[in-house]
Design a protein around this motif. Structure first.
Motif, PDB file in Angstrom:
ATOM      1  N   CYS A  40       1.359 -22.618  16.024  1.00  0.00           N
ATOM      2  CA  CYS A  40      -0.283 -21.231  14.841  1.00  0.00           C
ATOM      3  C   CYS A  40      -1.173 -22.654  15.959  1.00  0.00           C
ATOM      4  CB  CYS A  40       0.513 -22.405  13.530  1.00  0.00           C
ATOM      5  SG  CYS A  40      -0.963 -23.693  12.971  1.00  0.00           S
ATOM      6  N   HIS A  65       5.353 -27.271  13.774  1.00  0.00           N
ATOM      7  CA  HIS A  65       5.570 -27.658  12.301  1.00  0.00           C
ATOM      8  C   HIS A  65       5.849 -26.611  11.681  1.00  0.00           C
ATOM      9  CE1 HIS A  65       1.166 -25.953  12.357  1.00  0.00           C
ATOM     10  NE2 HIS A  65       1.374 -26.139  11.408  1.00  0.00           N
ATOM     11  N   GLU A  66       5.973 -25.114  11.947  1.00  0.00           N
ATOM     12  CA  GLU A  66       6.795 -24.112  10.385  1.00  0.00           C
ATOM     13  C   GLU A  66       7.761 -23.161  11.352  1.00  0.00           C
ATOM     14  OE1 GLU A  66       4.131 -20.859  12.080  1.00  0.00           O
ATOM     15  OE2 GLU A  66       1.451 -22.414  10.992  1.00  0.00           O
ATOM     16  N   GLU A 155       6.354 -21.725   6.231  1.00  0.00           N
ATOM     17  CA  GLU A 155       5.384 -22.995   5.848  1.00  0.00           C
ATOM     18  C   GLU A 155       3.625 -22.658   5.490  1.00  0.00           C
ATOM     19  OE1 GLU A 155       2.213 -25.615   7.107  1.00  0.00           O
ATOM     20  OE2 GLU A 155       2.594 -24.193   8.262  1.00  0.00           O
TER      21      GLU A 155
HETATM   22 ZN   LIG Z   1       0.654 -24.099  10.849  1.00  0.00          ZN
END
Ligand SMILES: [Zn+2]
Ligand SMILES: [Zn+2]
Length: 381
Positions: A40, A65-66, A155
């Motif tokens: 992202c 983090h996803e 997420e």
């Molecule tokens: Zn993200």
């Protein structure tokens, strides 16, 4: 074990192959095989040195983090709810656990008062772009197996769930919203949003459009790419309307559509974000989710006009970051329904699958029609 990490010395992303295998520690821990991790804007900002921070003393920090993963082993307490092979997603932020922070004590680390939280893959904690991770059930949600192709989108969906559910809660101030739902479940009733605008057709904006359409909201998505392109076609295919704001400014969009009750900002560009006030309707809520850099983004606007409108029209502007576990549960339910209703459109949100070896290109370049690119950490056999 392999991992895509940010190296402290070179300040560049690297593919390491010497990361130690994690092991179960606490009784409610899960050992998880990572299947996919989404890339992202935050990851790319971290790589540019514009976001995130390594833990003090760490030589490197694993990015990402996803995540989407699969349980390999469950600790003795965790085993009552999780079994080997369960599909899972872990949350991002970890609470500060300080006595002066009532929100973290209530499972709302996304609203942390102290700022002493950590975030996996972003701030002072390793992320998920690695073969295996250990995580507590406190920060894990289970997914039905049919969400395997789309689970990596959970997420980013949680970010929008939080942004919109917060707006719904703000509208508790309106008596007619209370009266909409006699069972009292107003916190989850989106019917005050009769018409919404989503600014930005990236992954966050796209998931916002899916959620709003799932709740039968008239939805207008704005971006600066021409109508008829990949993103615009995707927007159209779920019954939302696409507007190229390079041709039609947002204020004009609002004039043509009628009162806009909710605007979800997903551009991260400050002048664009504040211009959205010119499109916000009576009793409207504008939620910012984009995170611009500290510098730049100067602009001029008619402050008198906008402040007058905000007061006379009872308008609210909210900033919304991250999402706690409760929003992950909402996202699992809603993404399941989206996958049943628009399987083809949802599949088009994931525009690229990269092997880990592509880390450099994938983290530093963004093709024009990219919505969500992901790393296949454990390629499916
Ligand atoms: Zn993200
Ligand atoms: Zn806190």
């Amino acid at each position: 074990m392999r991992a895509i990490a940010l190296d402290r010395t070179s300040a560049k992303p690297v593919l390491r192959d010497d990361v130690a295998e994690p092991h179960l520690g606490a009784p409610d821990d899960l050992l998880i095989k990572v299947l996919e991790v989404g890339i992202c804007g935050t990851d790319r900002a971290i790589v540019r040195g514009e976001a995130g921070e390594l833990a003090p003393g760490a030589d490197y920090q694993i990015l990402g983090h996803e995540m989407l993963g699969e349980v390999v082993e469950a600790g003795p307490t965790a085993a009552s709810d999780y079994a080997t092979g369960d599909l899972v997603v872990c949350t991002v932020r970890r609470p500060c656990r300080l006595p002066e922070c009532p929100t973290c004590a209530h499972g709302e680390s996304d609203m942390c008062y102290t700022g002493k939280f950590t975030e996996r893959g972003i701030f002072h904690a390793h992320g998920y772009m690695t073969s295996r991770v250990v995580e507590s059930t406190e920060f894990t949600v289970k997914l039905p197996p049919e969400l395997r192709p789309f689970g990596v989108l959970i997420e980013p969906t949680t970010v929008v769930e939080k942004a919109i559910l917060e707006s719904v809660r703000v509208q508790h101030r309106l008596d007619w919203v209370h009266h909409l739902n006699e069972e009292g479940a107003i916190a989850e009733d989106w019917r005050f949003v009769r018409r919404a605008m989503v600014a930005g057709a990236g992954p966050i904006g796209m998931m916002a459009a899916f959620l709003l359409r799932l709740h039968d909201v008239e939805t207008h998505v704005t971006d600066v790419v021409p109508a008829g392109g990949y993103k615009a076609a995707l927007v159209d295919s779920i019954g939302a309307r696409y507007w190229n704001v390079a041709e039609t400014p947002v204020a004009e969009v609002a004039r043509q559509t009628g009162n806009i009750d909710l605007i979800v900002e997903a551009t991260g560009i400050a002048p664009v974000a504040y211009e959205l006030l010119t499109a916000l309707g009576v009793n409207g809520v504008l939620v910012f989710t984009g995170v611009p850099g500290d510098r730049g983004g100067e602009f001029q606007f008619q402050g008198g006009h906008l402040m007058r409108q905000q007061v006379l029209w009872n308008q609210v502007v909210i900033g919304s970051v991250n999402a706690n576990r409760s929003y992950f549960l909402h996202a699992v339910k809603d993404l399941g329904e989206i996958a049943r209703r628009w399987p083809d459109a949802l599949a088009k949100v994931i525009t690229a699958h990269h092997p880990m070896e592509n880390f450099e290109t994938a983290l530093t370049t963004q093709p024009k029609d990219e919505v969500k690119a992901v790393f296949d950490i454990t390629p499916s056999s």
